[in-house]
Each structure stands twice: as structure tokens, then as C-alpha cells.
Design an enzyme around this catalytic site. Structure first.
Site, short mmCIF file in Angstrom:
data_model
loop_
_atom_site.label_atom_id
_atom_site.label_comp_id
_atom_site.label_asym_id
_atom_site.label_seq_id
_atom_site.Cartn_x
_atom_site.Cartn_y
_atom_site.Cartn_z
N PRO A 19 0.79 -1.23 0.00
CA PRO A 19 0.00 0.00 0.00
C PRO A 19 0.83 1.28 0.00
O PRO A 19 1.86 1.37 0.66
CB PRO A 19 -0.85 -0.11 1.26
CG PRO A 19 -0.15 -1.08 2.13
CD PRO A 19 0.54 -2.03 1.20
N ASN A 20 0.32 2.23 -0.76
CA ASN A 20 0.82 3.59 -0.87
C ASN A 20 2.14 3.72 -1.61
O ASN A 20 2.60 4.84 -1.85
CB ASN A 20 0.92 4.26 0.52
CG ASN A 20 -0.42 4.30 1.20
OD1 ASN A 20 -1.40 4.73 0.60
ND2 ASN A 20 -0.49 3.83 2.42
N ARG A 51 4.71 11.11 -2.50
CA ARG A 51 4.48 10.91 -1.07
C ARG A 51 5.76 11.17 -0.27
O ARG A 51 6.78 10.54 -0.51
CB ARG A 51 4.04 9.46 -0.85
CG ARG A 51 3.95 9.04 0.58
CD ARG A 51 3.74 7.55 0.68
NE ARG A 51 3.68 7.15 2.08
CZ ARG A 51 3.95 5.94 2.51
NH1 ARG A 51 4.27 4.99 1.66
NH2 ARG A 51 3.89 5.67 3.79
N TYR A 94 11.12 9.40 1.10
CA TYR A 94 11.15 8.40 0.04
C TYR A 94 11.80 8.87 -1.26
O TYR A 94 11.95 8.09 -2.20
CB TYR A 94 9.73 7.91 -0.27
CG TYR A 94 9.08 7.22 0.89
CD1 TYR A 94 9.48 5.94 1.27
CD2 TYR A 94 8.08 7.83 1.63
CE1 TYR A 94 8.90 5.29 2.34
CE2 TYR A 94 7.48 7.18 2.71
CZ TYR A 94 7.90 5.92 3.06
OH TYR A 94 7.32 5.27 4.12
N ASN A 117 8.04 -5.64 -0.71
CA ASN A 117 7.90 -4.50 0.19
C ASN A 117 6.41 -4.42 0.52
O ASN A 117 5.63 -3.85 -0.22
CB ASN A 117 8.39 -3.21 -0.46
CG ASN A 117 8.34 -2.03 0.51
OD1 ASN A 117 7.70 -2.09 1.54
ND2 ASN A 117 9.04 -0.97 0.16
N ALA A 126 3.10 -0.93 4.95
CA ALA A 126 2.46 -0.95 6.27
C ALA A 126 1.95 -2.34 6.65
O ALA A 126 1.87 -2.66 7.84
CB ALA A 126 1.31 0.06 6.31
N HIS A 128 3.77 -4.74 9.20
CA HIS A 128 3.60 -4.62 10.65
C HIS A 128 2.23 -5.07 11.14
O HIS A 128 1.98 -5.07 12.34
CB HIS A 128 3.83 -3.16 11.06
CG HIS A 128 4.95 -2.52 10.31
ND1 HIS A 128 6.27 -2.89 10.48
CD2 HIS A 128 4.96 -1.57 9.34
CE1 HIS A 128 7.03 -2.17 9.66
NE2 HIS A 128 6.25 -1.38 8.95
N ASP A 138 1.75 -15.55 6.44
CA ASP A 138 1.39 -16.95 6.19
C ASP A 138 1.54 -17.32 4.72
O ASP A 138 1.96 -18.44 4.40
CB ASP A 138 -0.04 -17.23 6.65
CG ASP A 138 -0.18 -17.32 8.16
OD1 ASP A 138 0.85 -17.39 8.86
OD2 ASP A 138 -1.33 -17.32 8.64
N GLU A 180 12.60 -9.48 2.00
CA GLU A 180 11.80 -8.36 2.51
C GLU A 180 12.61 -7.08 2.34
O GLU A 180 13.78 -7.02 2.72
CB GLU A 180 11.48 -8.60 3.99
CG GLU A 180 10.70 -7.50 4.65
CD GLU A 180 10.47 -7.76 6.14
OE1 GLU A 180 10.12 -6.79 6.83
OE2 GLU A 180 10.64 -8.90 6.61
N HIS A 195 12.60 -2.66 2.56
CA HIS A 195 12.01 -1.39 3.00
C HIS A 195 12.89 -0.25 2.53
O HIS A 195 14.12 -0.33 2.65
CB HIS A 195 11.84 -1.35 4.52
CG HIS A 195 10.94 -2.42 5.02
ND1 HIS A 195 9.57 -2.34 4.91
CD2 HIS A 195 11.21 -3.63 5.57
CE1 HIS A 195 9.03 -3.45 5.40
NE2 HIS A 195 10.01 -4.25 5.79
N SER A 243 12.81 2.96 3.64
CA SER A 243 13.29 3.72 4.80
C SER A 243 13.80 2.75 5.88
O SER A 243 13.50 1.56 5.84
CB SER A 243 12.16 4.58 5.37
OG SER A 243 11.15 3.76 5.92
N ARG A 281 11.93 4.92 12.69
CA ARG A 281 10.59 5.50 12.60
C ARG A 281 9.75 5.13 13.81
O ARG A 281 10.30 4.72 14.84
CB ARG A 281 9.95 5.04 11.28
CG ARG A 281 10.77 5.52 10.06
CD ARG A 281 10.18 5.15 8.76
NE ARG A 281 8.88 5.80 8.59
CZ ARG A 281 8.03 5.45 7.64
NH1 ARG A 281 8.33 4.49 6.79
NH2 ARG A 281 6.87 6.07 7.54
N ARG A 311 6.56 0.30 13.77
CA ARG A 311 7.22 -0.15 12.54
C ARG A 311 8.46 -1.00 12.83
O ARG A 311 9.09 -1.50 11.92
CB ARG A 311 7.61 1.04 11.67
CG ARG A 311 6.42 1.81 11.16
CD ARG A 311 6.85 2.88 10.17
NE ARG A 311 5.82 3.84 9.92
CZ ARG A 311 4.82 3.69 9.04
NH1 ARG A 311 4.74 2.60 8.33
NH2 ARG A 311 3.92 4.64 8.90
#
Length: 137
Positions: free
Chosen positions: A9-10, A17, A22, A71, A74, A77, A84, A95, A97, A99, A104, A108
Site C-alpha cells: 500500500p501507498n 508521497r 522516500y 515491500n 504498512a 507490521h 502466512d 523483505e 524497505h 526507509s 521510525r 514499525r
């Protein structure tokens, strides 16, 4: 080699953003440059703001691709469902990220995904994706 980048998301708003966090580059601009640089790799990209769609994509590619760069944003978390799905597949997952999540908000600092992935790359900006890609080479 067949790899997929899956963004949560986002992340479709990258470039707009919070550019101080970012950067100002859109993900599509970055992705096109990455594809050009690694033109011998079949590199696919998928983004969704919807948790179930991310789970569906992980399940769809999770037995046929050589690697997944994930990635979950959100959902990292909050989503036991995505964790799963990662645990259920055979394709290795890195995985990622953009940032440094540990610099943060406290919420997070925990990832539901981390115990189910091959590795984690955090805090190198967009370069995090390339580092993940290189880990599969």
C-alpha cells in the site's frame, strides 16, 4: 532468472508521497532503469493497496518464480495473512524497505514477515530493491 517485485500500500505514490523520506523518483521510473540495467533477468512488477490481492499474487508466483522482492509496506507490521502466504510458498522472498523502519515509529519496528523470508534489506532508499535483486544472482 525470473524475479518479481511486489509492492504494498501507498508505494504507488512514490515520487509524490513524503519526498523527504522516500525521494522524488517514481517507482515506475526506478523500475524501468532497473529492468534496463538487468536486461538478462525477467523482472516483473506488481503493486496493490489491497491485502488480499497481495496474498493472491504471492500465491500465484510463489512456486514458479526464482525470487520475490517484497515491500509489503504498512502490511509488514500488521498482516499475519501475508506472513502466512510467504511461509506457504517455495520461492525465496527478500523483505525490502526503502526507509529505515527502526528509525521510525515504534510500531514499525516489528515485522510479521521477517521470520519467513530469506533476508531483509532496510533503509537504503530505492537501492534496497537492487540489493535484493543482486542477492538472487
Amino acid at each position: 532468472m525470473k524475479l518479481i517485485i511486489i509492492n504494498g500500500p501507498n508505494l504507488n505514490l512514490l515520487g509524490k508521497r513524503e519526498p523527504e523520506l522516500y525521494g522524488s523518483q517514481t517507482f515506475d521510473e526506478y523500475y524501468q532503469a532497473l529492468k534496463k540495467k538487468y536486461n538478462t533477468i525477467e523482472l516483473v512488477y506488481y503493486q496493490s493497496n489491497i491485502e488480499g490481492e497481495l496474498i493472491d499474487k504471492i500465491q500465484e508466483v510463489g512456486f514458479d518464480f526464482d525470487g520475490i522482492i517484497l515491500n509489503a509496506a504498512a502490511y509488514t507490521h500488521t498482516s499475519v495473512g501475508i506472513a502466512d502466504a510467504v511461509k506457504a510458498i517455495t520461492t525465496p522472498v527478500i523483505e525490502v524497505h526503502i526507509s529505515n523502519t527502526f528509525a521510525r515509529e515504534t510500531f514499525r519496528h516489528h515485522s510479521f514477515l521477517s521470520s519467513n523470508v530469506k533476508g531483509i534489506i532496510i533503509g537504503f532508499g530505492m537501492k534496497s530493491y537492487e540489493l535484493a535483486l543482486q542477492s538472487f544472482l
